[in-house]
Design an enzyme around this catalytic site. Structure first.
Site, PDB file in Angstrom:
ATOM      1  N   ASN A  41       0.830  -1.214   0.000  1.00 43.95           N
ATOM      2  CA  ASN A  41       0.000   0.000   0.000  1.00 43.95           C
ATOM      3  C   ASN A  41       0.859   1.257   0.000  1.00 43.95           C
ATOM      4  O   ASN A  41       0.376   2.345   0.337  1.00 43.95           O
ATOM      5  CB  ASN A  41      -0.896   0.036   1.249  1.00 43.95           C
ATOM      6  CG  ASN A  41      -1.847  -1.138   1.319  1.00 43.95           C
ATOM      7  OD1 ASN A  41      -1.872  -1.866   2.290  1.00 43.95           O
ATOM      8  ND2 ASN A  41      -2.631  -1.333   0.275  1.00 43.95           N
ATOM      9  N   ASN A  68      -2.656  -8.535  -1.692  1.00 45.13           N
ATOM     10  CA  ASN A  68      -3.644  -8.516  -2.770  1.00 45.13           C
ATOM     11  C   ASN A  68      -3.635  -7.225  -3.579  1.00 45.13           C
ATOM     12  O   ASN A  68      -4.173  -7.171  -4.671  1.00 45.13           O
ATOM     13  CB  ASN A  68      -5.045  -8.770  -2.199  1.00 45.13           C
ATOM     14  CG  ASN A  68      -5.394  -7.800  -1.089  1.00 45.13           C
ATOM     15  OD1 ASN A  68      -4.530  -7.441  -0.286  1.00 45.13           O
ATOM     16  ND2 ASN A  68      -6.626  -7.368  -1.027  1.00 45.13           N
ATOM     17  N   HIS A 152      -0.668 -12.536   4.373  1.00 48.16           N
ATOM     18  CA  HIS A 152      -1.503 -11.370   4.120  1.00 48.16           C
ATOM     19  C   HIS A 152      -2.941 -11.866   4.026  1.00 48.16           C
ATOM     20  O   HIS A 152      -3.373 -12.364   2.984  1.00 48.16           O
ATOM     21  CB  HIS A 152      -1.036 -10.732   2.811  1.00 48.16           C
ATOM     22  CG  HIS A 152      -1.430  -9.309   2.681  1.00 48.16           C
ATOM     23  ND1 HIS A 152      -0.796  -8.306   3.353  1.00 48.16           N
ATOM     24  CD2 HIS A 152      -2.409  -8.711   1.967  1.00 48.16           C
ATOM     25  CE1 HIS A 152      -1.343  -7.146   3.046  1.00 48.16           C
ATOM     26  NE2 HIS A 152      -2.337  -7.376   2.209  1.00 48.16           N
ATOM     27  N   HIS A 177      -2.381  -7.129   6.503  1.00 45.96           N
ATOM     28  CA  HIS A 177      -3.586  -6.869   5.694  1.00 45.96           C
ATOM     29  C   HIS A 177      -4.688  -6.110   6.412  1.00 45.96           C
ATOM     30  O   HIS A 177      -5.270  -5.204   5.832  1.00 45.96           O
ATOM     31  CB  HIS A 177      -4.182  -8.152   5.103  1.00 45.96           C
ATOM     32  CG  HIS A 177      -5.390  -7.887   4.236  1.00 45.96           C
ATOM     33  ND1 HIS A 177      -5.323  -7.139   3.081  1.00 45.96           N
ATOM     34  CD2 HIS A 177      -6.694  -8.245   4.368  1.00 45.96           C
ATOM     35  CE1 HIS A 177      -6.529  -7.050   2.538  1.00 45.96           C
ATOM     36  NE2 HIS A 177      -7.373  -7.705   3.298  1.00 45.96           N
ATOM     37  N   LYS A 318      24.762  18.214 -14.214  1.00 45.54           N
ATOM     38  CA  LYS A 318      24.054  17.509 -15.292  1.00 45.54           C
ATOM     39  C   LYS A 318      24.956  16.427 -15.884  1.00 45.54           C
ATOM     40  O   LYS A 318      24.510  15.311 -16.144  1.00 45.54           O
ATOM     41  CB  LYS A 318      23.613  18.507 -16.370  1.00 45.54           C
ATOM     42  CG  LYS A 318      22.478  19.414 -15.896  1.00 45.54           C
ATOM     43  CD  LYS A 318      22.206  20.563 -16.864  1.00 45.54           C
ATOM     44  CE  LYS A 318      21.256  21.585 -16.248  1.00 45.54           C
ATOM     45  NZ  LYS A 318      21.114  22.804 -17.038  1.00 45.54           N
ATOM     46  N   GLN A 362      23.077  25.701 -22.286  1.00 47.10           N
ATOM     47  CA  GLN A 362      23.098  26.243 -20.921  1.00 47.10           C
ATOM     48  C   GLN A 362      22.964  27.763 -20.955  1.00 47.10           C
ATOM     49  O   GLN A 362      23.767  28.442 -21.591  1.00 47.10           O
ATOM     50  CB  GLN A 362      24.409  25.831 -20.218  1.00 47.10           C
ATOM     51  CG  GLN A 362      24.491  26.235 -18.771  1.00 47.10           C
ATOM     52  CD  GLN A 362      23.449  25.529 -17.889  1.00 47.10           C
ATOM     53  OE1 GLN A 362      23.208  24.338 -18.039  1.00 47.10           O
ATOM     54  NE2 GLN A 362      22.809  26.279 -17.014  1.00 47.10           N
ATOM     55  N   ASP A 385      15.499  20.331 -23.077  1.00 44.36           N
ATOM     56  CA  ASP A 385      15.120  21.357 -22.104  1.00 44.36           C
ATOM     57  C   ASP A 385      13.689  21.840 -22.325  1.00 44.36           C
ATOM     58  O   ASP A 385      13.117  22.530 -21.473  1.00 44.36           O
ATOM     59  CB  ASP A 385      16.075  22.561 -22.217  1.00 44.36           C
ATOM     60  CG  ASP A 385      16.916  22.731 -20.970  1.00 44.36           C
ATOM     61  OD1 ASP A 385      16.534  22.158 -19.929  1.00 44.36           O
ATOM     62  OD2 ASP A 385      17.936  23.436 -21.035  1.00 44.36           O
TER      63      ASP A 385
END
Ligand code: NAP
Length: 560
Positions: A41, A68, A152, A177, A318, A362, A385
């Site tokens: 979850n 599940n 579970h 569960h 980068k 840049q 970009d």
């Protein structure tokens, strides 16, 4: 003795926040060798995604188990299939992706078998968990003495029965569960630690982890209602098991029910960009490896004009991020003084090269080069970009194309932390073509569905009122610490895009500050991105993601 920590069902981003905050100290206090956590979850309360799993692994989880809901996110099935640290229920039909059991190594080197099972009572059909456990234990025989089972299942009876069925044959049977912790922990006579349900990790001011108002409306009206994870009264549930590694017998089981309060003085939830950026790079690494295996070397040209000091830092970040995932970087540095025609000529050569998939110019360019004309010389399909007018126009028209990295990174970050967007109000301070305007377009686009106000330097005093009405406030104005607490609606999410060197003598901040007065705003906002470490890493990660997308689109013949 081997110490294993089991963390109960993590519910959405609030649950992940709790794990991130509490796990380091828990590991230290209990000298933990292995952390197993039910993660089915962890993504918005339903299912598991690469992002949510990466966050949990980065926090210190070693193995995730399922249930599940594990397949609730269709887009993640490929990821789940290949994730070696995930164990999904073993008693699913043959051909189900992923593994139902694994043998992993704990920190001390002990081999530990992890088995995940689904119950059958009041659950969707699964094969018999009792016989499935028998056959998995047969397969594990001789390979590990220590075995942990996550069952579970809905009913106590089925889980208790499985505990007795496996007593003496596994080290622990832990139920999950129901999200409601039981107080029946014990070591069964033949050495199997047992807990009928470990509970949940997330917001307890809720209906089993989800927003209680929406859940109540569902019960009162019978109408469908979208449930989101709750964030009030956060707690971590689970258990610590002490197991003799020589025999696999459990010595003790300690149930955990830990309340988590935000440290005082740090009222706002910290939305770090480091973790989601790492997840984006991890996905890119997988895709780049596939491209390289097919004989394609993804290549990004980084073009700069002059030696602007801040630009040098951005170019380095980068380049490093690209290198980390396997993207080849071609640095093209033109001396200050290069005119527009020279820059355009260079870009045209790169644009025509089949070996270059992305081109990033840049900014700012040293004069007299004109950035607008140079950007237009980049072929739109290589414009990672997203600044080319074709891509800007496609974004405005709601068509696919390259989205500028900072706005795309901000949206990714908000989704990563499951900040509610649809139907909420956003105010974006700043209307630049790089941040403010494309972000406002993204936030108001179909699927994100926010109602957006855009502010600028000529907005006048009413802008503060618009900011104070916003559930999401984004500051991208380029003015240090300009947005103060009186601009923020209590509980709002604030995204700080600005980056400025801190004034001399500021010992309370690291070298940088943003457009937001973080000290004051953190007392009012519900969540805030830090500077540094917030939007910056997301921008860099999106350069990587856009480059991978550019290669894949070019390979499949898509023009933009
Ligand atoms: P920009 O091009 O200078 O645009 C600033 C915008 O803010 C303009 O639209 C301007 O309005 C508006 N503005 C200025 N003062 C204002 C005020 N008092 N009230 C309301 N609006 C105001 O800057 P940018 O490129 O968008 O960047 C903004 C900030 O984000 C800078 O600090 C930049 O360094 C930072 N940044 C960070 C990242 C990152 O990755 N973290 C990426 C890009 C930018 P007008 O249009 O009327 O002039």
């Amino acid at each position: 003795m081997l110490n294993i920590l089991f963390i109960a069902d993590v519910i959405g981003a609030p649950g992940r926040d709790v794990v991130r905050a509490l796990l380091p100290e828990l590991k230290r206090r209990h000298a933990i060798d292995l952390v197993v956590c039910n993660g089915e979850n962890a993504a918005g309360g339903f299912g598991l995604t690469r992002d949510s799993a990466s966050g949990l692994f980065a926090a210190g989880i070693d193995v995730l188990t399922g249930g599940n809901h594990i397949w609730d996110r269709k887009e993640s099935i490929d990821y789940l299939r290949g994730e070696a640290r995930l164990v999904r229920p073993a008693n699913l039909p043959p051909g189900t992706p992923g593994a139902g059991w694994r043998i992993v190594r704990a920190g001390d080197g002990t081999a530990v078998g992890i088995l995940n099972l689904l119950g059958r009572v009041f659950m969707k059909e699964a094969d018999d968990p009792f016989r499935a456990a028998d056959s998995v234990l047969e397969a594990m025989r001789g390979k590990c003495k220590v075995v942990l089972v996550d069952i579970h299942a809905e009913t106590t009876a089925e889980k208790i029965a499985l505990g007795w069925h496996l007593d003496g044959r596994v080290s622990a049977v832990i139920g999950t569960h129901t999200h409601v912790q039981t107080a029946d922990e014990r070591v069964l006579p033949n050495g199997t630690a047992f807990l009928c349900d470990a509970g949940m990790t997330g917001g307890f001011e809720s209906v089993i982890g989800m927003d209680r108002d929406a859940a109540l409306r569902r019960f009162l009206t019978g109408m469908p209602e979208r449930l989101t994870p709750a964030s009030g009264d956060l707690r971590l549930n689970g258990a610590v098991l002490r197991v003799d590694p020589a025999t696999g017998r459990a010595q003790s089981i300690e149930r955990l029910q830990i309340r988590f309060a935000m440290p005082s003085g740090e009222g706002a939830r910290r939305l770090s960009g480091e973790e989601p950026a790492a997840a984006v790079r991890a996905e890119a690494r997988v895709r780049v490896a596939e491209l390289r295996a097919g004989g394609v070397v993804p290549t990004l040209a980084l073009v700069s004009v002059g030696e602007h000091p801040a630009s040098q830092i951005y170019l380095k970040r980068k380049s490093e991020a690209c290198a980390e995932v396997g993207i080849e970087v071609k640095r093209v540095t033109l001396a200050a003084g290069a005119d527009t025609a020279t820059v355009i000529e260079k870009i045209r050569i790169l644009g025509a090269s089949r070996d270059v998939h992305g081109i990033l110019l840049q900014l700012p360019l040293a004069p007299p080069a004109d950035a607008g004309a140079a950007l237009e010389a980049i072929p739109p399909e290589k414009d990672v970009d997203g600044f080319h007018p074709v891509n800007a126009g496609r974004l405005a028209a709601g068509l696919p194309g390259f989205v500028p990295c900072t706005p795309r990174g901000i949206l990714h970050l908000l989704r990563y932390y499951e900040v509610p967007l649809a139907g909420h109000r956003a105010t974006v301070l700043g209307r630049s073509a790089i941040v403010g305007r494309p972000l406002a377009t993204l936030l108001s686009s179909r699927g994100v569905d926010m109602t957006v106000t855009v502010g600028h330097s000529a907005s006048g005093p009413s802008l503060r009122d618009a900011a104070r009405e916003a559930d999401l406030l984004v500051a991208a104005i380029g003015r240090p610490e300009w947005v103060t607490a009186d601009w923020v609606k209590p509980g709002a999410t604030v995204v700080d895009v600005g980056i400025h060197p801190a004034a001399p003598g500021r010992e309370d901040v690291k070298k940088l500050v943003g457009d937001v007065d973080a000290r004051g705003v953190a007392q009012v906002a519900g969540a805030l991105t830090p500077v540094p470490g917030g939007v910056g890493p997301m921008t860099v990660a999106m350069v990587v993601a856009n480059t991978v997308a550019a290669v894949e689109r070019q390979m499949s013949g898509v023009r933009v």
